[in-house]
Design a protein around this motif. Structure first.
Motif, PDB file in Angstrom:
ATOM      1  N   CYS A  21     -34.821 -32.137 106.399  1.00 18.72           N
ATOM      2  CA  CYS A  21     -33.739 -31.633 105.544  1.00 18.72           C
ATOM      3  C   CYS A  21     -32.397 -32.177 106.033  1.00 18.72           C
ATOM      4  O   CYS A  21     -32.211 -32.380 107.241  1.00 18.72           O
ATOM      5  CB  CYS A  21     -33.677 -30.111 105.581  1.00 18.72           C
ATOM      6  N   CYS A  22     -31.488 -32.360 105.109  1.00 21.00           N
ATOM      7  CA  CYS A  22     -30.137 -32.764 105.486  1.00 21.00           C
ATOM      8  C   CYS A  22     -29.546 -31.680 106.392  1.00 21.00           C
ATOM      9  O   CYS A  22     -29.622 -30.497 106.071  1.00 21.00           O
ATOM     10  CB  CYS A  22     -29.276 -32.939 104.236  1.00 21.00           C
ATOM     11  N   GLU A  23     -28.974 -32.091 107.502  1.00 18.88           N
ATOM     12  CA  GLU A  23     -28.451 -31.110 108.456  1.00 18.88           C
ATOM     13  C   GLU A  23     -27.087 -30.561 108.040  1.00 18.88           C
ATOM     14  O   GLU A  23     -26.580 -29.646 108.671  1.00 18.88           O
ATOM     15  CB  GLU A  23     -28.382 -31.719 109.855  1.00 18.88           C
ATOM     16  N   TYR A  24     -26.513 -31.100 106.965  1.00 18.57           N
ATOM     17  CA  TYR A  24     -25.236 -30.593 106.469  1.00 18.57           C
ATOM     18  C   TYR A  24     -25.450 -29.665 105.260  1.00 18.57           C
ATOM     19  O   TYR A  24     -25.004 -28.542 105.259  1.00 18.57           O
ATOM     20  CB  TYR A  24     -24.307 -31.756 106.102  1.00 18.57           C
ATOM     21  N   CYS A  25     -26.171 -30.138 104.237  1.00 19.43           N
ATOM     22  CA  CYS A  25     -26.331 -29.335 103.014  1.00 19.43           C
ATOM     23  C   CYS A  25     -27.721 -28.702 102.899  1.00 19.43           C
ATOM     24  O   CYS A  25     -27.965 -27.928 101.977  1.00 19.43           O
ATOM     25  CB  CYS A  25     -26.031 -30.181 101.782  1.00 19.43           C
ATOM     26  N   LEU A  26     -28.620 -29.025 103.799  1.00 21.38           N
ATOM     27  CA  LEU A  26     -29.986 -28.487 103.882  1.00 21.38           C
ATOM     28  C   LEU A  26     -30.932 -28.980 102.793  1.00 21.38           C
ATOM     29  O   LEU A  26     -32.047 -28.475 102.655  1.00 21.38           O
ATOM     30  CB  LEU A  26     -29.992 -26.948 103.905  1.00 21.38           C
ATOM     31  N   ALA A  58     -29.180 -36.847 107.376  1.00 23.72           N
ATOM     32  CA  ALA A  58     -28.238 -36.501 106.309  1.00 23.72           C
ATOM     33  C   ALA A  58     -28.676 -37.102 104.985  1.00 23.72           C
ATOM     34  O   ALA A  58     -29.165 -38.238 104.933  1.00 23.72           O
ATOM     35  CB  ALA A  58     -26.842 -37.003 106.660  1.00 23.72           C
ATOM     36  N   CYS A  59     -28.457 -36.352 103.914  1.00 24.94           N
ATOM     37  CA  CYS A  59     -28.744 -36.901 102.580  1.00 24.94           C
ATOM     38  C   CYS A  59     -27.708 -37.991 102.308  1.00 24.94           C
ATOM     39  O   CYS A  59     -26.664 -38.071 102.977  1.00 24.94           O
ATOM     40  CB  CYS A  59     -28.717 -35.804 101.522  1.00 24.94           C
ATOM     41  N   SER A  60     -27.995 -38.817 101.330  1.00 25.91           N
ATOM     42  CA  SER A  60     -27.114 -39.961 101.076  1.00 25.91           C
ATOM     43  C   SER A  60     -25.704 -39.510 100.687  1.00 25.91           C
ATOM     44  O   SER A  60     -24.725 -40.151 101.057  1.00 25.91           O
ATOM     45  CB  SER A  60     -27.709 -40.871 100.002  1.00 25.91           C
ATOM     46  N   LEU A  61     -25.588 -38.386  99.955  1.00 27.32           N
ATOM     47  CA  LEU A  61     -24.255 -37.929  99.542  1.00 27.32           C
ATOM     48  C   LEU A  61     -23.451 -37.400 100.720  1.00 27.32           C
ATOM     49  O   LEU A  61     -22.281 -37.730 100.883  1.00 27.32           O
ATOM     50  CB  LEU A  61     -24.361 -36.853  98.443  1.00 27.32           C
ATOM     51  N   CYS A  62     -24.068 -36.578 101.564  1.00 28.53           N
ATOM     52  CA  CYS A  62     -23.344 -36.082 102.743  1.00 28.53           C
ATOM     53  C   CYS A  62     -22.930 -37.257 103.624  1.00 28.53           C
ATOM     54  O   CYS A  62     -21.797 -37.304 104.114  1.00 28.53           O
ATOM     55  CB  CYS A  62     -24.200 -35.087 103.531  1.00 28.53           C
ATOM     56  N   ASN A  63     -23.829 -38.194 103.820  1.00 29.56           N
ATOM     57  CA  ASN A  63     -23.518 -39.349 104.669  1.00 29.56           C
ATOM     58  C   ASN A  63     -22.389 -40.175 104.057  1.00 29.56           C
ATOM     59  O   ASN A  63     -21.473 -40.605 104.746  1.00 29.56           O
ATOM     60  CB  ASN A  63     -24.776 -40.195 104.872  1.00 29.56           C
ATOM     61  N   GLU A 123     -22.665 -30.891  90.490  1.00 28.77           N
ATOM     62  CA  GLU A 123     -23.952 -31.593  90.394  1.00 28.77           C
ATOM     63  C   GLU A 123     -24.781 -31.482  91.674  1.00 28.77           C
ATOM     64  O   GLU A 123     -25.951 -31.816  91.692  1.00 28.77           O
ATOM     65  CB  GLU A 123     -23.767 -33.060  89.990  1.00 28.77           C
ATOM     66  N   ARG A 124     -24.150 -31.003  92.760  1.00 37.14           N
ATOM     67  CA  ARG A 124     -24.893 -30.847  94.022  1.00 37.14           C
ATOM     68  C   ARG A 124     -25.477 -29.451  94.168  1.00 37.14           C
ATOM     69  O   ARG A 124     -26.255 -29.199  95.072  1.00 37.14           O
ATOM     70  CB  ARG A 124     -23.985 -31.133  95.217  1.00 37.14           C
ATOM     71  N   ILE A 125     -25.063 -28.544  93.295  1.00 37.10           N
ATOM     72  CA  ILE A 125     -25.510 -27.157  93.412  1.00 37.10           C
ATOM     73  C   ILE A 125     -26.658 -26.898  92.444  1.00 37.10           C
ATOM     74  O   ILE A 125     -26.489 -26.966  91.236  1.00 37.10           O
ATOM     75  CB  ILE A 125     -24.345 -26.187  93.121  1.00 37.10           C
TER      76      ILE A 125
HETATM   77 ZN   LIG Z   1     -26.596 -33.300 102.521  1.00 36.66          ZN
END
Ligand SMILES: [Zn+2]
Length: 134
Positions: A21-26, A58-63, A123-125
């Motif tokens: 899982c992305c460590e920022y947005c999960l 991290a997911c591509s968007l968080c990164n 769009e991320r929610i």
């Molecule tokens: Zn993320």
């Protein structure tokens, strides 16, 4: 984004530690169209090393939104604040998830990270996907 080669074994270690899982947005990698990436928590331009202690899944968007940033301005305190560091900070202390899927935070670190990584972009929610990972 870094251009440093990250060995496959190190990437797998980071992904396993993060439960994929992305460590920022999960967001789980399995629910993403684009593979998650390995993020330098302290970017290389700020002297961060390519080691497990300094890499986050991290997911591509968080990164993408984090880029090489390590801090931002917290509007509430009007102070420069460090971004959330998955190796030093506890996610639950800095982020609270509401039923509509949006994040809020009682801390400057959380608020700054939510803003900079655009974690509450509509769009991320996705409420259905968020509740399934909690
Ligand atoms: Zn993320």
């Amino acid at each position: 984004m870094s251009h440093t080669y990250i060995p496959t074994q190190l990437r797998k270690l980071i992904a396993n530690c993060a439960n994929d899982c992305c460590e920022y947005c999960l967001q789980p990698e399995s629910m993403s169209f684009i593979s998650h990436q390995t993020d330098h928590i302290i970017s290389e331009k700020h002297g961060g090393d390519t080691t497990a202690e300094n890499l986050a899944f991290a997911c591509s968007l968080c990164n993408k939104y984090k880029g090489s940033d390590i801090a931002t301005l917290d509007k509430e305190t009007d102070k420069i604040t460090a971004l959330f560091n998955p190796r030093e900070d506890e996610w639950n202390k800095h982020f609270q998830l509401s039923e509509d899927g949006a994040l809020s935070s009682p801390t400057a670190i959380g608020r700054g990270t939510i803003k900079l990584l655009r974690l509450n972009q509509p769009e991320r929610i996705e409420p259905e996907s968020v509740t399934s990972i909690l």
